[in-house]
Design an enzyme around this catalytic site. Structure first.
Site, PDB file in Angstrom:
ATOM      1  N   CYS A 201       4.138  24.789 -14.643  1.00 47.26           N
ATOM      2  CA  CYS A 201       3.095  25.477 -14.490  1.00 47.26           C
ATOM      3  C   CYS A 201       2.577  25.844 -12.997  1.00 47.26           C
ATOM      4  O   CYS A 201       2.543  24.992 -12.329  1.00 47.26           O
ATOM      5  CB  CYS A 201       1.803  25.244 -15.360  1.00 47.26           C
ATOM      6  SG  CYS A 201       2.395  25.158 -17.141  1.00 47.26           S
TER       7      CYS A 201
ATOM      8  N   ARG B 220       8.674  27.991  -9.580  1.00 45.11           N
ATOM      9  CA  ARG B 220       8.356  26.610 -10.242  1.00 45.11           C
ATOM     10  C   ARG B 220       8.872  26.613 -11.711  1.00 45.11           C
ATOM     11  O   ARG B 220       9.034  25.541 -12.448  1.00 45.11           O
ATOM     12  CB  ARG B 220       6.968  26.391 -10.403  1.00 45.11           C
ATOM     13  CG  ARG B 220       6.325  26.225  -8.684  1.00 45.11           C
ATOM     14  CD  ARG B 220       4.576  26.023  -8.798  1.00 45.11           C
ATOM     15  NE  ARG B 220       4.251  25.149  -9.409  1.00 45.11           N
ATOM     16  CZ  ARG B 220       4.172  23.759  -9.102  1.00 45.11           C
ATOM     17  NH1 ARG B 220       4.401  23.355  -8.021  1.00 45.11           N
ATOM     18  NH2 ARG B 220       3.719  22.852  -9.855  1.00 45.11           N
TER      19      ARG B 220
ATOM     20  N   TRP C 177       4.691  27.315 -18.287  1.00 46.92           N
ATOM     21  CA  TRP C 177       5.605  26.829 -18.762  1.00 46.92           C
ATOM     22  C   TRP C 177       5.610  26.166 -19.996  1.00 46.92           C
ATOM     23  O   TRP C 177       4.817  24.970 -20.177  1.00 46.92           O
ATOM     24  CB  TRP C 177       6.154  25.994 -17.771  1.00 46.92           C
ATOM     25  CG  TRP C 177       7.898  25.692 -18.014  1.00 46.92           C
ATOM     26  CD1 TRP C 177       8.940  26.330 -17.755  1.00 46.92           C
ATOM     27  CD2 TRP C 177       8.271  24.292 -18.636  1.00 46.92           C
ATOM     28  NE1 TRP C 177      10.027  25.787 -17.791  1.00 46.92           N
ATOM     29  CE2 TRP C 177       9.839  24.311 -18.243  1.00 46.92           C
ATOM     30  CE3 TRP C 177       7.925  23.478 -18.527  1.00 46.92           C
ATOM     31  CZ2 TRP C 177      10.720  23.547 -18.656  1.00 46.92           C
ATOM     32  CZ3 TRP C 177       8.731  22.300 -19.132  1.00 46.92           C
ATOM     33  CH2 TRP C 177      10.107  22.478 -19.133  1.00 46.92           C
TER      34      TRP C 177
ATOM     35  N   ASN D 162      -2.280  22.897 -15.311  1.00 46.24           N
ATOM     36  CA  ASN D 162      -0.987  22.543 -15.295  1.00 46.24           C
ATOM     37  C   ASN D 162      -0.789  21.079 -15.665  1.00 46.24           C
ATOM     38  O   ASN D 162      -1.629  20.064 -15.006  1.00 46.24           O
ATOM     39  CB  ASN D 162      -0.487  22.581 -13.768  1.00 46.24           C
ATOM     40  CG  ASN D 162       0.775  21.924 -13.377  1.00 46.24           C
ATOM     41  OD1 ASN D 162       1.632  21.863 -14.131  1.00 46.24           O
ATOM     42  ND2 ASN D 162       1.126  21.639 -12.100  1.00 46.24           N
ATOM     43  N   GLY D 163       0.033  20.624 -16.599  1.00 47.16           N
ATOM     44  CA  GLY D 163       0.158  19.300 -17.121  1.00 47.16           C
ATOM     45  C   GLY D 163       0.292  19.190 -18.524  1.00 47.16           C
ATOM     46  O   GLY D 163       0.402  20.220 -19.068  1.00 47.16           O
TER      47      GLY D 163
ATOM     48  N   GLU E 208      27.048  16.220  -8.610  1.00 42.55           N
ATOM     49  CA  GLU E 208      25.972  17.289  -8.251  1.00 42.55           C
ATOM     50  C   GLU E 208      26.504  18.513  -8.161  1.00 42.55           C
ATOM     51  O   GLU E 208      25.879  19.570  -8.709  1.00 42.55           O
ATOM     52  CB  GLU E 208      25.746  16.940  -6.632  1.00 42.55           C
ATOM     53  CG  GLU E 208      24.586  18.123  -5.945  1.00 42.55           C
ATOM     54  CD  GLU E 208      23.424  18.283  -6.660  1.00 42.55           C
ATOM     55  OE1 GLU E 208      22.650  19.272  -6.321  1.00 42.55           O
ATOM     56  OE2 GLU E 208      22.936  17.346  -7.581  1.00 42.55           O
TER      57      GLU E 208
ATOM     58  N   LYS F 160      25.128  21.612 -10.484  1.00 40.44           N
ATOM     59  CA  LYS F 160      24.708  22.861 -10.169  1.00 40.44           C
ATOM     60  C   LYS F 160      25.445  24.064 -10.941  1.00 40.44           C
ATOM     61  O   LYS F 160      24.740  25.081 -11.295  1.00 40.44           O
ATOM     62  CB  LYS F 160      25.476  23.098  -8.784  1.00 40.44           C
ATOM     63  CG  LYS F 160      24.525  22.559  -7.621  1.00 40.44           C
ATOM     64  CD  LYS F 160      23.276  23.124  -7.368  1.00 40.44           C
ATOM     65  CE  LYS F 160      22.123  22.261  -7.414  1.00 40.44           C
ATOM     66  NZ  LYS F 160      21.920  21.061  -8.018  1.00 40.44           N
TER      67      LYS F 160
ATOM     68  N   GLU G 251      23.498  24.240 -14.413  1.00 40.33           N
ATOM     69  CA  GLU G 251      21.965  24.667 -14.214  1.00 40.33           C
ATOM     70  C   GLU G 251      21.835  26.013 -14.016  1.00 40.33           C
ATOM     71  O   GLU G 251      20.953  26.772 -14.452  1.00 40.33           O
ATOM     72  CB  GLU G 251      21.176  23.501 -13.560  1.00 40.33           C
ATOM     73  CG  GLU G 251      21.260  23.931 -11.943  1.00 40.33           C
ATOM     74  CD  GLU G 251      20.346  23.054 -11.240  1.00 40.33           C
ATOM     75  OE1 GLU G 251      19.415  22.650 -11.841  1.00 40.33           O
ATOM     76  OE2 GLU G 251      20.947  22.306 -10.152  1.00 40.33           O
TER      77      GLU G 251
ATOM     78  N   HIS H  45      40.446   6.052 -19.115  1.00 42.35           N
ATOM     79  CA  HIS H  45      39.568   5.267 -20.094  1.00 42.35           C
ATOM     80  C   HIS H  45      38.761   6.451 -21.101  1.00 42.35           C
ATOM     81  O   HIS H  45      37.722   6.101 -21.359  1.00 42.35           O
ATOM     82  CB  HIS H  45      38.485   4.377 -19.264  1.00 42.35           C
ATOM     83  CG  HIS H  45      38.990   3.410 -18.453  1.00 42.35           C
ATOM     84  ND1 HIS H  45      39.485   2.230 -19.144  1.00 42.35           N
ATOM     85  CD2 HIS H  45      39.183   3.261 -17.219  1.00 42.35           C
ATOM     86  CE1 HIS H  45      39.890   1.539 -18.221  1.00 42.35           C
ATOM     87  NE2 HIS H  45      39.887   1.971 -17.241  1.00 42.35           N
TER      88      HIS H  45
ATOM     89  N   LYS I 205      11.110  24.303 -10.937  1.00 42.08           N
ATOM     90  CA  LYS I 205      11.323  23.676  -9.756  1.00 42.08           C
ATOM     91  C   LYS I 205      10.943  22.249  -9.686  1.00 42.08           C
ATOM     92  O   LYS I 205      11.552  21.153  -9.301  1.00 42.08           O
ATOM     93  CB  LYS I 205      11.144  24.370  -8.681  1.00 42.08           C
ATOM     94  CG  LYS I 205      11.334  24.022  -7.219  1.00 42.08           C
ATOM     95  CD  LYS I 205      12.696  24.017  -6.897  1.00 42.08           C
ATOM     96  CE  LYS I 205      12.977  23.543  -5.473  1.00 42.08           C
ATOM     97  NZ  LYS I 205      14.674  23.388  -5.349  1.00 42.08           N
TER      98      LYS I 205
END
Length: 693
Positions: free
Chosen positions: A2, A33, A90, A117-118, A567, A571, A574, A590, A688
């Site tokens: 948020c 965000r 969010w 926010n939280g 990484e 990318k 996402e 394996h 973010k």
């Protein structure tokens, strides 16, 4: 997560149109965000009324709703003093909807409103108590409990005919809250006043005046020594606010906002979760600490605390933001992610600037200077991070072990806390986070500090929670990163960690030539990254011809390139929503080798280092199963079979090679996302800055 933004003007005349634009632009700066709905609140046309506008979707949808003006507000009306709040949500409790969007309200008259926010962990208990008291809830959010709770405390004090201040009410609220929060309150009962508080979630305040402030700090006003125990409501267990006849918070004129002639001075305040929302208005900001209560009234900012904690500063310094507005704009690029990938030749130099002497092969990290001897004596190094930051730690682990010969653990912050892993006083713990506010990493930081470990922060955000709460650290200086998918922060974190390893090993003469080799490699990085970026058109064509229609992708490598595989896979998944998996090439036999056939797309990273023969063996295993891998290799490597597609990058020192091999994967992920028609900068379901666990 948020985003919160608020604007308060005092003795500065602004019309409602300006205020609305300011609020909407403020939350639009924090779109990166992550969010699913947005809303705002301003004063209504009637006396002591508040108008709320909320909309599901992008900030652009909220802007359109504001322009349609369903409440029939007079946009030309001017205000000498006014406060407004805005929010991007969010979803955590309740689906995205207008009623679940913020601001949340105390009642149908919007007597008290709050943005948050939280996550509150005890909201169910609070809701049950308040419902028994007759307060009706209209949303599924945890935040509505806060709005109803402050209304309950106000009503309770009114029955007792006590006159309470806005900050006293908020004080009573936060005593009941558990979890993480940044909150901003507005009320028709306290016109032109605003109260903000935080615990675990970031919040900063920007200050804008024409005159210079008398001092560059704000005094913290602690609770009175004579404060007694506040009696609880026996039925609910909730504490009513204090009686103003016996004030528990000392109030004094804030020194920072005194004018030379003693008259009130025109001033504007901007409150936000992120500096990017404030930078276009002012560069003077102060960061609130956990449990600070900031009360803005009559043009003055007062910061209260419930108690004086040991070691807590009695002031909050007003700092100067170094970022520029142009840094958070796209410029000539189509997306922030694309811009940030192409900024890497400059961002890696900024990370090294003033820290690397290429003539004497010396590294100087001022943020670590006082603690170097302590770190060198530790019994192990523990690197704790999440997501991309975790991969940067993996990328640097081998060079730390080689140069320092200190055992190194690399931990995912969430798993580290799930296990409650043992930490000792002679451990040194590195906490790596782009934003410096990542909730899981912050929880791990406090856990480690409680056990006596030395905390080292690696972050991109000056003034962030990690940079303030660790003993020492390094700012990576990559510049603002707006795209949700981290790109330039990864390479800058990588370099910052390598520099730390080099400096820690400076007392070992046997490593002199190795350190010199790495520092010479750092010198070449800028031009080599530019060479890789020049492959952009070829990579776009490769994405279109080979990978665009695929549903899955394997990325394989080993040694220093294992972190690159992980990484790169992150990318791709996402931003393009394509399943991708990073595989350690040594583990092929394996299990993962069962996936390989002529239809499974794969990328193999095979660069010239000590493990080259082993990776060549992995290539043979893949091709013998009819695999058709795309090979990322070094320029001039003539041992790579010519029948396979290649992506050739310059050769550098083995421990730095991952900085060059990750960039083609960043570009491939970007182009795949564009071809799939998805929102590159704001991937679905992601944020973010992850400020909740």
């Amino acid at each position: 997560m948020c985003g919160i933004f608020a604007y308060l003007n005092y003795l500065v005349e602004r019309d409602r149109q300006y205020i609305m634009d300011c609020l909407v632009n403020g939350v639009s700066r924090m779109e990166y965000r992550g969010y699913d709905s947005a809303g705002l609140a301003v004063d209504g046309d009637k006396a002591q009324s508040i108008s709320i506008a909320k909309q599901v979707g992008k900030v652009a949808a909220l802007r359109k709703l504001v322009q349609e003006n369903p409440d029939g507000l007079d946009f030309t009306k001017s205000f000498i003093s006014h406060c407004g709040v805005a929010h991007t949500r969010w979803a955590t409790h309740g689906q995205p909807s207008s009623v679940n969007s913020h601001p949340q309200r105390s009642d149908a008259q919007n007597e008290f409103i709050v943005v948050h926010n939280g996550i509150l962990t005890n909201y169910k208990e609070l809701r049950t108590v308040l419902e028994k008291k007759g307060y009706a809830f209209e949303s599924d959010t945890d935040t509505e409990c806060v709005a109803k709770l402050i209304k309950y405390l106000y009503d309770s004090s009114s029955k007792g005919k006590a006159q309470v201040t806005f900050s006293q009410l908020v004080k009573g609220v936060i005593k009941e809250l558990e979890g993480a929060f940044a909150l901003i309150f507005k009320s028709s009962r306290f016109p032109n006043e605003m109260v903000a508080t935080r615990r675990g979630s970031p919040l900063l305040i920007g200050v804008r005046t024409n005159k210079k402030l008398k001092v560059d700090f704000v005094d913290v006003e602690f609770a009175s020594e004579q404060e007694g125990v506040i009696a609880e409501d026996q039925e609910t267990g909730l504490r009513p606010p204090i009686d103003s006849g016996h004030p528990k918070l000392r109030r004094s004129q804030s020194r920072a906002f005194q004018s030379e002639d003693g008259m009130p001075q025109p001033i504007e305040y901007y409150l936000a979760s992120d500096p990017s929302a404030i930078i276009e208005h002012t560069k003077r900001v102060l960061y609130l600490e956990d449990d600070d209560i900031a009360h803005i009234t009559e043009g003055e900012l007062h910061i209260h605390r419930l108690r004086r904690d040991e070691g807590m500063s009695a002031i909050r310094s007003i700092q100067f933001l170094e970022m520029e507005l142009a840094q958070i704009m796209k410029g000539n690029f189509d997306h922030f992610m694309q811009k940030e990938i192409f900024e890497q030749p400059e961002s890696v130099v900024n990370t090294m600037r003033g820290r690397v002497n290429f003539d004497t092969h010396k590294i100087t990290l001022g943020g670590l200077k006082a603690y170097l001897s302590t770190i060198r004596r530790c019994r192990r190094l523990v690197f704790i991070a999440c997501g991309t930051s975790y991969h940067s730690c993996l990328a640097a682990r081998a060079i730390f072990e080689e140069l320092t010969e200190i055992p190194c653990n690399v931990e995912l912050a969430s798993d580290f806390m799930d296990r409650k892993s043992p930490i000792f006083r002679d451990d040194v713990c590195f906490f790596v986070s782009q934003s410096g506010e990542t909730a899981d990493t912050m929880t791990a930081l406090r856990y480690c500090l409680e056990r006596g470990a030395l905390g080292v922060g690696i972050t991109n955000t000056v003034g962030s929670s990690i940079s303030r709460e660790t003993h020492c650290g390094v700012h990576i200086n990559a510049g603002p990163e707006i795209g949700v998918a981290s790109t330039k922060a990864y390479t800058s974190q990588f370099i910052a960690l390598v520099m730390v390893a080099i400096q820690l090993s400076e007392d070992r003469t046997s490593m002199h030539s190795r350190r010199a080799e790495i520092i010479d490699g750092l010198w070449e990085l800028k031009s080599q990254i530019k060479e890789v970026l020049a492959l952009d058109k070829d990579l776009r064509q490769l994405a279109k011809d080979v990978l665009n229609k695929e549903k899955s992708l394997l990325i394989m490598g080993r040694g220093y390139q294992n972190a690159t595989c992980l990484e790169g896979a992150l990318k791709i998944k996402e931003v393009s929503y394509m399943h991708s998996e990073g595989i350690l090439a040594g583990e092929l036999k394996h299990g993962p080798l069962a996936l390989i056939d002529e239809n499974m797309p794969a990328i193999l990273i095979m660069t010239k280092d000590s493990l080259y023969p082993k990776v060549m063996n992995a290539l043979q295993q893949v091709t013998s199963r009819k695999g058709q891998p795309i090979i990322i290799c070094n320029k001039g490597d003539d041992q790579v079979p010519s029948q396979y597609r290649t992506i050739r990058v310059p050769q550098t020192v083995d421990c730095l090679q991952g900085l060059l091999t990750i960039i083609p994967l960043q570009l491939l992920s970007y182009h795949l996302a564009v071809m799939h028609g998805v929102d590159v900068d704001f991937p679905r379901n992601l944020a973010k800055s992850v400020t909740v666990e």
